[in-house]
Design an enzyme around this catalytic site. Structure first.
Site, PDB file in Angstrom:
ATOM      1  N   GLN A 162       0.856  -1.188   0.000  1.00 24.95           N
ATOM      2  CA  GLN A 162       0.000   0.000   0.000  1.00 24.95           C
ATOM      3  C   GLN A 162       0.893   1.239   0.000  1.00 24.95           C
ATOM      4  OE1 GLN A 162      -2.021   0.164   3.720  1.00 24.95           O
ATOM      5  NE2 GLN A 162      -3.037   2.091   3.333  1.00 24.95           N
ATOM      6  N   GLY A 163       0.962   1.929  -1.127  1.00 21.05           N
ATOM      7  CA  GLY A 163       1.842   3.089  -1.244  1.00 21.05           C
ATOM      8  C   GLY A 163       1.090   4.390  -1.035  1.00 21.05           C
ATOM      9  N   GLU A 175      -3.615  10.225  17.441  1.00 19.21           N
ATOM     10  CA  GLU A 175      -4.089  11.623  17.487  1.00 19.21           C
ATOM     11  C   GLU A 175      -5.056  11.881  16.336  1.00 19.21           C
ATOM     12  OE1 GLU A 175      -0.883  10.717  17.658  1.00 19.21           O
ATOM     13  OE2 GLU A 175      -0.437  11.199  19.746  1.00 19.21           O
ATOM     14  N   SER A 191       4.812  -1.116   3.880  1.00 18.40           N
ATOM     15  CA  SER A 191       4.967  -2.444   4.475  1.00 18.40           C
ATOM     16  C   SER A 191       5.105  -3.509   3.396  1.00 18.40           C
ATOM     17  CB  SER A 191       3.767  -2.791   5.353  1.00 18.40           C
ATOM     18  OG  SER A 191       3.710  -1.938   6.462  1.00 18.40           O
ATOM     19  N   SER A 247       1.862   6.694   2.213  1.00 16.43           N
ATOM     20  CA  SER A 247       2.693   7.671   2.936  1.00 16.43           C
ATOM     21  C   SER A 247       3.921   8.078   2.133  1.00 16.43           C
ATOM     22  CB  SER A 247       3.158   7.086   4.270  1.00 16.43           C
ATOM     23  OG  SER A 247       2.074   6.642   5.021  1.00 16.43           O
ATOM     24  N   GLU A 265      -8.731  -0.883   6.896  1.00 19.20           N
ATOM     25  CA  GLU A 265      -7.439  -0.995   7.581  1.00 19.20           C
ATOM     26  C   GLU A 265      -7.586  -0.730   9.079  1.00 19.20           C
ATOM     27  OE1 GLU A 265      -4.405   1.574   5.958  1.00 19.20           O
ATOM     28  OE2 GLU A 265      -2.832   0.667   7.193  1.00 19.20           O
TER      29      GLU A 265
END
Ligand SMILES: Cc1cc2nc3c(=O)[nH]c(=O)nc-3n(C[C@H](O)[C@H](O)[C@H](O)COP(=O)(O)OP(=O)(O)OC[C@H]3O[C@@H](n4cnc5c(N)ncnc54)[C@H](O)[C@@H]3O)c2cc1C
Length: 376
Positions: free
Chosen positions: A122-123, A359, A157, A125, A240
């Site tokens: 999963q690209g 957060e 990941s 970030s 997710e």
């Protein structure tokens, strides 16, 4: 097939096939070991049909409720047959692929993921873009019948194992934050892709930097429409943050039990143990309700941030209890016999980061669910 029948037949199959399903490696194993074990278990479970239940027939599944595949994850994890983090990638990526990929692409690719033949990553970030995902800058430009991609992703990941990547790219201007994003399904073997693994603090190269240097991706690998990438992301992240973590609850129950099996008496009547147990059951109740909502056809949304806060809090509480119960040296020392506890304790710190930080989840809960102010 109904859940009760699936559960009984699967349990029976797992029992009868323990000898082939048990990991070949000793202890927790390396990431290579865990990936090989995951592929083996997925392949065997796919061939026997278990891995296909709960997925639509049009992508190689056998249909039936999502509760079936949720039970599979739980059954495999609670027997320590798969590492829960890497198992979750299927539940993170496949649902959105099914919703957004052209039908023939989903039909040809999803079975490869379910059967363990392929790994996907999963690209999302980037070095300057994590929580503020809409600011991403990895660019895709149309050139005839291909997209040309240049830019960088990070914390991807399993990228070093991955055959494909669900990639968010910028196709519009940076001012058009949400509308200028397009999702692509990229072959990781394409010329121009460089993957550099990064080691986490628990000593595992779980994620990577991924560089794209003028990488050509056919236009028919677009997920959804051009400019619809934000919707793809908003569809994927709730999975997710919730259903993909269901089997993690079973894993946490198992690890708490392993701790209690060796724990000193003072832990057994401690308030801390009561609190952790309460957290785990609250998490299980919430996650179960989420699974049933999806099974009933509801679409997941921002309320899954509650599931994510609960799973991260419960996971950190379980492994904090290891230090409290067995002594801090178990999680901070270097005795090889404590390797597993130490790795799990350190990895539990990532639970308040991956899939969106604690957060950010609390911001979503405050703003979107409790109406305590706007996003800006
Ligand atoms: C184990 C692991 C696996 C991962 N796997 C993947 C993967 O496969 N694919 C992928 O794309 N990404 C992956 N990530 C990346 C993950 O999604 C990001 O790390 C996460 O979204 C946070 O982004 P960041 O690291 O850029 O931190 P930042 O966004 O820079 O945040 C830094 C700190 O500031 C706080 N913060 C930021 N903005 C706000 C705000 N508005 N209000 C309050 N606090 C704020 C954050 O909570 C955090 O504490 C993974 C991360 C980990 C740890």
């Amino acid at each position: 097939m109904e859940l009760d029948e699936y559960r009984a037949s699967l349990d029976d199959w797992l029992e009868r096939n323990t000898h082939v399903l048990t990991p070949d490696h000793d202890g927790i194993g390396t990431l290579d070991d865990q990936m090989a074990q995951l592929s083996k278990v997925k392949r065997l479970a796919f061939e026997a049909g278990w891995m296909r239940w709960g997925w639509p027939e049009r992508v190689g599944g056998l249909g039936g409720s999502i509760l079936l595949r949720a039970y599979l994850g739980e059954a495999l994890t609670s027997r320590d047959l798969v590492e829960p983090g890497i198992y979750s990638m299927t539940e993170v990526l496949a649902p959105t692929m099914i919703d957004y990929a052209p039908l023939d692409l989903a039909a040809s690719m999803v079975p490869k993921l379910l059967s363990g033949e392929e790994t996907w990553c999963q690209g999302f970030s980037e070095p300057a873009t994590g929580s503020n995902l809409a600011a991403l800058s990895c660019r895709a430009t149309r050139d005839g019948d291909v997209w040309r991609i240049s830019g960088q992703k990070v914390w991807t990941s399993l990228a070093q194992y991955a055959d494909r990547c669900v990639l968010l790219t910028r196709t519009g201007s940076s001012e058009s934050a949400h509308t200028g994003i397009t999702a692509l399904f990229v072959d990781m073997g394409s010329p121009g892709i460089t993957v550099r693994p990064i080691e986490t603090m628990h000593g595992v190269p779980e994620f990577s930097e991924v560089f794209f240097d003028d990488v050509a991706v056919p236009l028919d690998r677009t997920l959804g429409e051009e400019g619809q990438g934000w919707s793809v992301a908003m569809d994927l992240l709730p999975f997710e943050r919730s259903t993909a973590l269901w089997h993690r609850v079973a894993y946490l129950h198992r690890r708490l039990q392993s701790l209690l099996d060796v724990a000193p008496a003072h832990l057994l009547d401690s308030v801390a143990l009561g609190e952790v147990t309460q957290l785990l059951y609250a998490l299980r109740a919430r996650s179960r309700a989420t699974q049933y909502r999806v099974a009933a056809g509801e679409k997941l949304g921002p309320e899954t941030s509650i599931d994510k806060v609960l799973v991260a809090s419960a996971e950190q509480a379980v492994f904090d209890l290891v230090g409290a119960g067995l002594g801090e040296e178990v999680i901070m020392g270097d005795d090889p016999s404590s390797d597993r506890w130490r790795r799990e304790y350190l990895y539990s710190r990532a639970a308040t980061i991956y899939g969106g930080t604690a957060e950010i989840q609390r911001n979503i809960i405050a703003r979107r669910l409790l109406d305590l102010g706007s996003d800006r």
